[in-house]
Design a protein around this motif. Structure first.
Motif, PDB file in Angstrom:
ATOM      1  N   HIS A   1      13.041   4.077  10.773  1.00 12.59           N
ATOM      2  CA  HIS A   1      12.130   4.324   9.653  1.00 12.59           C
ATOM      3  C   HIS A   1      10.965   5.111  10.235  1.00 12.59           C
ATOM      4  O   HIS A   1      10.183   4.589  11.021  1.00 12.59           O
ATOM      5  N   ILE A   2      10.908   6.395   9.897  1.00 12.67           N
ATOM      6  CA  ILE A   2       9.850   7.251  10.442  1.00 12.67           C
ATOM      7  C   ILE A   2       9.082   7.847   9.287  1.00 12.67           C
ATOM      8  O   ILE A   2       9.677   8.470   8.397  1.00 12.67           O
ATOM      9  N   GLY A   3       7.789   7.694   9.311  1.00 14.94           N
ATOM     10  CA  GLY A   3       6.981   8.374   8.307  1.00 14.94           C
ATOM     11  C   GLY A   3       5.858   7.513   7.779  1.00 14.94           C
ATOM     12  O   GLY A   3       5.509   6.481   8.358  1.00 14.94           O
ATOM     13  N   TRP A   4       5.320   7.959   6.658  1.00 16.63           N
ATOM     14  CA  TRP A   4       4.101   7.374   6.092  1.00 16.63           C
ATOM     15  C   TRP A   4       4.479   6.424   4.971  1.00 16.63           C
ATOM     16  O   TRP A   4       5.052   6.843   3.966  1.00 16.63           O
ATOM     17  N   ASN A   5       4.119   5.167   5.152  1.00 18.52           N
ATOM     18  CA  ASN A   5       4.473   4.146   4.183  1.00 18.52           C
ATOM     19  C   ASN A   5       3.233   3.268   3.940  1.00 18.52           C
ATOM     20  O   ASN A   5       2.207   3.435   4.583  1.00 18.52           O
ATOM     21  N   SER A   6       3.401   2.320   3.053  1.00 17.03           N
ATOM     22  CA  SER A   6       2.252   1.503   2.641  1.00 17.03           C
ATOM     23  C   SER A   6       2.111   0.260   3.502  1.00 17.03           C
ATOM     24  O   SER A   6       3.006  -0.097   4.272  1.00 17.03           O
ATOM     25  N   ALA A   7       0.972  -0.397   3.358  1.00 18.66           N
ATOM     26  CA  ALA A   7       0.757  -1.732   3.917  1.00 18.66           C
ATOM     27  C   ALA A   7      -0.137  -2.420   2.898  1.00 18.66           C
ATOM     28  O   ALA A   7      -1.350  -2.248   2.904  1.00 18.66           O
ATOM     29  N   SER A   8       0.477  -3.162   2.030  1.00 15.44           N
ATOM     30  CA  SER A   8      -0.245  -3.669   0.870  1.00 15.44           C
ATOM     31  C   SER A   8      -0.339  -5.184   0.924  1.00 15.44           C
ATOM     32  O   SER A   8       0.671  -5.868   1.004  1.00 15.44           O
ATOM     33  N   VAL A   9      -1.560  -5.683   0.886  1.00 16.83           N
ATOM     34  CA  VAL A   9      -1.768  -7.130   0.990  1.00 16.83           C
ATOM     35  C   VAL A   9      -1.396  -7.787  -0.332  1.00 16.83           C
ATOM     36  O   VAL A   9      -1.904  -7.411  -1.375  1.00 16.83           O
ATOM     37  N   THR A  10      -0.496  -8.749  -0.270  1.00 17.74           N
ATOM     38  CA  THR A  10      -0.043  -9.350  -1.531  1.00 17.74           C
ATOM     39  C   THR A  10      -0.184 -10.874  -1.567  1.00 17.74           C
ATOM     40  O   THR A  10      -0.127 -11.457  -2.622  1.00 17.74           O
ATOM     41  N   ASN A  11      -0.390 -11.489  -0.428  1.00 16.82           N
ATOM     42  CA  ASN A  11      -0.323 -12.954  -0.465  1.00 16.82           C
ATOM     43  C   ASN A  11      -1.674 -13.618  -0.210  1.00 16.82           C
ATOM     44  O   ASN A  11      -1.757 -14.673   0.362  1.00 16.82           O
ATOM     45  N   THR A  12      -2.736 -12.934  -0.602  1.00 15.23           N
ATOM     46  CA  THR A  12      -4.032 -13.548  -0.352  1.00 15.23           C
ATOM     47  C   THR A  12      -4.973 -13.239  -1.510  1.00 15.23           C
ATOM     48  O   THR A  12      -4.822 -12.240  -2.201  1.00 15.23           O
ATOM     49  N   GLU A  13      -5.940 -14.103  -1.673  1.00 20.65           N
ATOM     50  CA  GLU A  13      -6.968 -13.841  -2.681  1.00 20.65           C
ATOM     51  C   GLU A  13      -8.141 -13.078  -2.069  1.00 20.65           C
ATOM     52  O   GLU A  13      -9.112 -12.770  -2.729  1.00 20.65           O
ATOM     53  N   ASP A  14      -8.028 -12.781  -0.765  1.00 19.14           N
ATOM     54  CA  ASP A  14      -9.082 -11.990  -0.118  1.00 19.14           C
ATOM     55  C   ASP A  14      -9.221 -10.664  -0.834  1.00 19.14           C
ATOM     56  O   ASP A  14      -8.292 -10.175  -1.448  1.00 19.14           O
ATOM     57  N   GLU A  15     -10.373 -10.074  -0.664  1.00 17.38           N
ATOM     58  CA  GLU A  15     -10.523  -8.731  -1.224  1.00 17.38           C
ATOM     59  C   GLU A  15      -9.903  -7.683  -0.331  1.00 17.38           C
ATOM     60  O   GLU A  15      -9.729  -6.550  -0.717  1.00 17.38           O
ATOM     61  N   GLY A  16      -9.585  -8.048   0.865  1.00 16.71           N
ATOM     62  CA  GLY A  16      -9.004  -7.016   1.719  1.00 16.71           C
ATOM     63  C   GLY A  16      -8.737  -7.509   3.112  1.00 16.71           C
ATOM     64  O   GLY A  16      -8.974  -8.662   3.445  1.00 16.71           O
ATOM     65  N   LEU A  17      -8.213  -6.624   3.910  1.00 15.33           N
ATOM     66  CA  LEU A  17      -7.894  -6.969   5.277  1.00 15.33           C
ATOM     67  C   LEU A  17      -8.172  -5.734   6.131  1.00 15.33           C
ATOM     68  O   LEU A  17      -7.448  -4.749   6.053  1.00 15.33           O
ATOM     69  N   TYR A  18      -9.251  -5.814   6.872  1.00 21.32           N
ATOM     70  CA  TYR A  18      -9.619  -4.721   7.774  1.00 21.32           C
ATOM     71  C   TYR A  18      -9.441  -3.335   7.133  1.00 21.32           C
ATOM     72  O   TYR A  18      -8.806  -2.453   7.710  1.00 21.32           O
ATOM     73  N   SER A  19      -9.956  -3.189   5.953  1.00 25.71           N
ATOM     74  CA  SER A  19      -9.962  -1.883   5.253  1.00 25.71           C
ATOM     75  C   SER A  19      -8.585  -1.347   4.895  1.00 25.71           C
ATOM     76  O   SER A  19      -8.454  -0.189   4.526  1.00 25.71           O
ATOM     77  N   LEU A  20      -7.570  -2.159   5.006  1.00 26.38           N
ATOM     78  CA  LEU A  20      -6.253  -1.699   4.554  1.00 26.38           C
ATOM     79  C   LEU A  20      -6.340  -1.392   3.070  1.00 26.38           C
ATOM     80  O   LEU A  20      -6.955  -2.143   2.310  1.00 26.38           O
ATOM     81  N   CYS A  21      -5.731  -0.332   2.668  1.00 27.48           N
ATOM     82  CA  CYS A  21      -5.865   0.098   1.290  1.00 27.48           C
ATOM     83  C   CYS A  21      -4.470   0.335   0.714  1.00 27.48           C
ATOM     84  O   CYS A  21      -3.671   1.066   1.299  1.00 27.48           O
ATOM     85  N   ALA A  22      -4.184  -0.301  -0.405  1.00 26.08           N
ATOM     86  CA  ALA A  22      -2.833  -0.182  -0.976  1.00 26.08           C
ATOM     87  C   ALA A  22      -2.501   1.251  -1.360  1.00 26.08           C
ATOM     88  O   ALA A  22      -1.344   1.631  -1.438  1.00 26.08           O
ATOM     89  N   GLU A  23      -3.539   2.046  -1.616  1.00 27.06           N
ATOM     90  CA  GLU A  23      -3.278   3.445  -1.988  1.00 27.06           C
ATOM     91  C   GLU A  23      -3.041   4.328  -0.781  1.00 27.06           C
ATOM     92  O   GLU A  23      -2.544   5.439  -0.916  1.00 27.06           O
ATOM     93  N   SER A  24      -3.437   3.846   0.390  1.00 28.28           N
ATOM     94  CA  SER A  24      -3.309   4.675   1.595  1.00 28.28           C
ATOM     95  C   SER A  24      -1.907   4.584   2.173  1.00 28.28           C
ATOM     96  O   SER A  24      -1.143   3.664   1.863  1.00 28.28           O
TER      97      SER A  24
END
Ligand code: 1PR
Length: 550
Positions: A122-145
C-alpha cells in the motif's frame, strides 16, 4: 521549559535524513541513539522510526540490546513516537516474520494486506481518521488531510481499541488498518509524518510540543467518509544530466532524445535546459506533487560513487521537500577508478542516507531478469533488487522500465507476449509486443516487458515505473494498452509514465486503467500546467486527490 532536543533511534535503516530535516525545520536539535548507552536515559522525547522488513528491524532491536531499555523508557512515562515499522514493532509480532517477537505492548500480530483485489505494498496518501474517542483530536491529525503510507502489513484496529488506545483509522479498498494510535505517553503512526507535507509536519510539531488534544481534527470521521481512502497519486519526474556547459540541469526528451531540434546540426542541438533540479523539485512540491522522482539519465556512463552529482541534489532537496523522493540511474555494482568495488546495495545506501526514500533501477533490472530466465527462474539472492529490498524493504525498490512497441502481424510471429492493439502498426499490424531496452533506450534486448515485470516482482521490486519510449514527450496521452497489460501481470503498484500533455490525460489513465499512480514531466517543465491544475481537474471530475495547501 520547552524541550529543544529530540532523541532519534538510528538503526541505520532507510532514510533518516528526511526525519532529521523535518525536525530541524521545526526548530529541534537531533541526537542520534545507535545503542542504549547513547543517551536513552536522558532522552525526554524519543522518536522511533523504522522501515523495511519487520524481522530485520526487530532483530536489530534485540541484537543491539534495545528491547528492555525501550520497555523501561515507555514505562517511565516519557514521550515516544513510533513511525512506520516503529509502530509495528510495538506489537507482539507480524506474519511477515513468523517467530520474531516485537516489543509486545500490544498483544496482536500484523497481517498482510489482501492482494487479490489491490496492489500491495500500500503506497501513497491515505487518511488517518480518529473514530473511537470523544477527544477533539489527536496530535493535529485531521480527517481531511492525507498522509504518506508505504507498507504491506497492517495492524488491525480491534485489539488496540480494546486495550484502550485511541486509534486513527486508514482504509485501503475496504481493509481498515491502524493509521495512528496513542495511549498515554506512546504515540505511533503507520504513515511517515516527515514525508507527508505540511499535514505531516503539523502532526510532528504537535507531538513534539505535547499538544495531544488539538482542534485540527474535524469531528468524527463519518461526515467526511467520501474523502477517506487512498488518493490518486501524482508524481513529477525530473530527468537530470550535465548539459554542454557542464551544468547539471533538468532536461526532457522527445522519445528520449533530449537535444534541441536544430535545422543545421544533423547530430541535434544542445541538451534542453529546463531548470535547476533542486529549484524545480521544490516548485513541484509547493504545487502539490505527491512524490518527486529524479532520474540521472546519463548514469550508464562511468559514474564513480565519489562524483555522484545526484547526492548533493538529494541532500538539498530533502531539506525543503517533505514528500517521498525517488532516485534512479546508475543503481548497480560499480567499480571506482581506484579499482574499489562498490555493490549496488552500497550505492543505494548512500542515496538513502542522502535523502532518497526509494531507488529506481533500470538497465540492471533488465540484465538481472535475463539471467533469471537463463538460470531457469532461480533466485540467487544477489541481484541489486534482492539485496536492497532485503535491507530496506521492497517498498524502497522501484524498477524503471523503458519499453518500445514492436508491431507484429500475428501472435505467432514472435515468441514474446503480445497484445492486440486498437492502434495498428504502419503496415496494419494488429498485434504488438513491448521490447525492453537498457541505457536509456540505446540498446534493445530480447526480453519483453511482461517477462521483465514478473521477474522483478519475484526479485523483490516493490513498484514499477512504467515508461514508454514511443509515448515519451509526445503529449498524446499515456499508453493505456501497455499499462493495462502490465497491471494484469503484477500485484505490486504501477506508476504510469510517458505521454502526459494535459490534465485530461491523467483523468483518462486513472479511469481507464487500474494504475496506482501517474507521472508527468514535460507539461510541468514547460510551465504549460501546474501540478495543482491536474489535481484540481481530477477533483472536479470526482477523483480523490491530496489537496493540501502548502
Ligand atoms: O538504467 O538504471 O541507469 O537508469 C537510467 C534511468 O534514466 C532510467 O530510469 C531511464 O528511464 C532514464 N532515462 C535514460 N535516458 C533517458 C532519456 O530520456 N534519454 N529518461 C531517460 C527517461 C522517461 C520518463 C519521463 C516520462 C514522462 N525518462 O521518466 O519523465 O516519459 O515524460 P513526459 O510526461 O514528458 O512524456 P539506469
Amino acid at each position: 521549559m520547552s524541550i529543544s532536543i529530540v532523541h532519534v533511534l538510528d538503526l541505520e535503516s532507510g532514510n533518516l535524513r528526511s526525519l532529521s530535516n523535518a525536525l530541524t525545520k521545526l526548530g529541534y536539535e537531533v541526537k542520534w541513539i545507535k545503542k542504549p548507552s547513547d543517551g536513552l536515559d536522558e532522552a525526554e522525547i524519543l522518536l522511533f522510526p523504522g522501515v523495511g522488513n519487520f524481522g530485520h528491524f526487530v532483530n536489530e532491536l534485540w541484537s543491539r540490546g534495545f528491547v528492555e531499555p525501550l520497555r523501561a523508557y515507555i514505562a517511565s512515562g516519557r514521550r515516544i513516537m513510533g513511525i512506520c515499522v516503529g509502530l509495528q514493532a510495538l506489537f507482539a509480532g507480524s506474519t511477515e516474520s513468523p517467530g520474531v517477537k516485537g516489543i509486545g505492548i500490544i498483544p496482536a500480530e500484523l497481517q498482510k494486506f489482501d492482494d487479490s483485489t489491490k496492489s500491495v505494498p500500500h503506497i501513497g496518501w491515505n487518511s488517518a481518521s480518529v473514530t473511537n474517542t470523544e477527544d477533539e483530536g489527536l496530535y493535529s491529525l485531521c480527517a481531511e488531510s492525507k498522509y504518506y503510507y508505504v507498507h504491506s502489513y497492517r495492524a488491525d484496529i480491534e485489539v488496540p481499541v480494546r486495550e484502550g488506545w485511541t486509534v486513527a483509522v486508514g482504509n485501503y479498498n475496504g481493509e481498515e488498518f491502524v493509521g495512528a494510535m496513542c495511549k498515554d505517553n506512546v504515540f505511533a503512526t503507520q504513515f511517515h509524518p516527515e514525508k507527508s507535507g505540511v499535514a505531516g509536519l503539523r502532526v510532528l510539531r504537535a507531538f513534539l510540543r505535547g499538544n495531544r488534544i488539538s482542534k485540527a481534527q474535524p469531528l468524527h470521521g463519518g461526515i467526511l467518509k467520501k474523502n477517506l481512502g487512498l488518493t490518486n497519486r501524482l508524481i513529477a519526474c525530473l530527468d537530470v544530466r550535465t548539459n554542454d556547459d557542464g551544468d547539471l540541469v533538468v532536461t526532457k526528451g522527445d522519445q528520449y532524445d533530449v537535444r534541441e531540434k536544430s535545422a543545421t546540426a544533423s547530430a541535434g542541438g544542445k541538451v534542453r535546459n529546463l531548470g535547476k533540479p533542486v529549484e524545480v523539485a521544490e516548485r513541484y512540491y509547493l504545487q502539490g506533487a505527491d512524490e518527486v522522482t529524479f532520474l540521472n539519465i546519463t548514469s550508464f556512463r562511468n559514474c564513480p560513487l565519489v562524483d555522484m552529482p545526484m547526492l548533493e541534489i538529494l541532500r538539498k532537496t530533502s531539506e525543503t521537500v517533505f514528500v517521498p523522493l525517488t532516485i534512479g540511474g546508475g543503481i548497480r555494482d560499480l567499480i571506482d577508478p581506484d579499482g574499489t568495488k562498490i555493490s549496488a546495495l552500497d550505492v543505494a545506501s548512500v542515496y538513502f542516507r542522502s535523502g532518497a526514500d526509494k531507488v529506481s533501477i533500470g538497465s540492471d533490472a533488465v540484465i538481472a531478469a535475463e539471467k533469471f530466465y537463463e538460470r531457469g527462474q532461480v533466485l540467487t539472492g544477489e541481484t541489486a533488487m534482492e539485496t536492497i529490498s532485503r535491507s530496506y524493504g521492497a517498498q524502497a525498490v522501484v524498477v524503471s522500465v523503458d519499453p518500445k512497441r514492436v508491431y507484429v502481424s500475428s501472435p505467432e510471429a514472435t515468441k514474446h507476449h503480445v497484445i492486440r492493439t486498437s492502434y495498428p502498426g504502419p503496415n496494419g499490424e494488429e498485434y504488438a509486443w513491448y521490447q525492453c531496452t537498457i541505457k536509456g533506450g540505446r540498446e534493445l534486448r530480447d526480453l519483453d516487458v511482461r517477462q521483465l515485470v514478473t521477474a522483478v516482482e519475484k526479485m523483490g521490486a516493490g513498484e514499477i515505473l512504467l515508461n514508454c519510449i514511443d509515448k515519451d514527450g509526445t503529449n498524446s496521452g499515456f499508453d493505456l494498452e501497455l499499462i493495462n497489460d502490465v497491471k494484469s501481470a503484477v500485484k505490486i503498484p504501477v506508476i504510469a509514465s510517458s505521454g502526459a500533455g494535459k490534465p485530461e490525460h491523467f483523468l483518462e489513465v486513472f479511469e481507464k486503467t487500474n494504475t496506482d499512480a501517474a507521472l508527468g514531466a514535460g507539461m510541468f517543465h514547460r510551465n504549460e500546467y501546474k501540478v495543482a491544475d491536474v489535481k484540481n481537474y481530477l477533483s472536479e471530475h470526482g477523483l480523490l486527490v491530496r489537496n493540501e495547501p502548502e
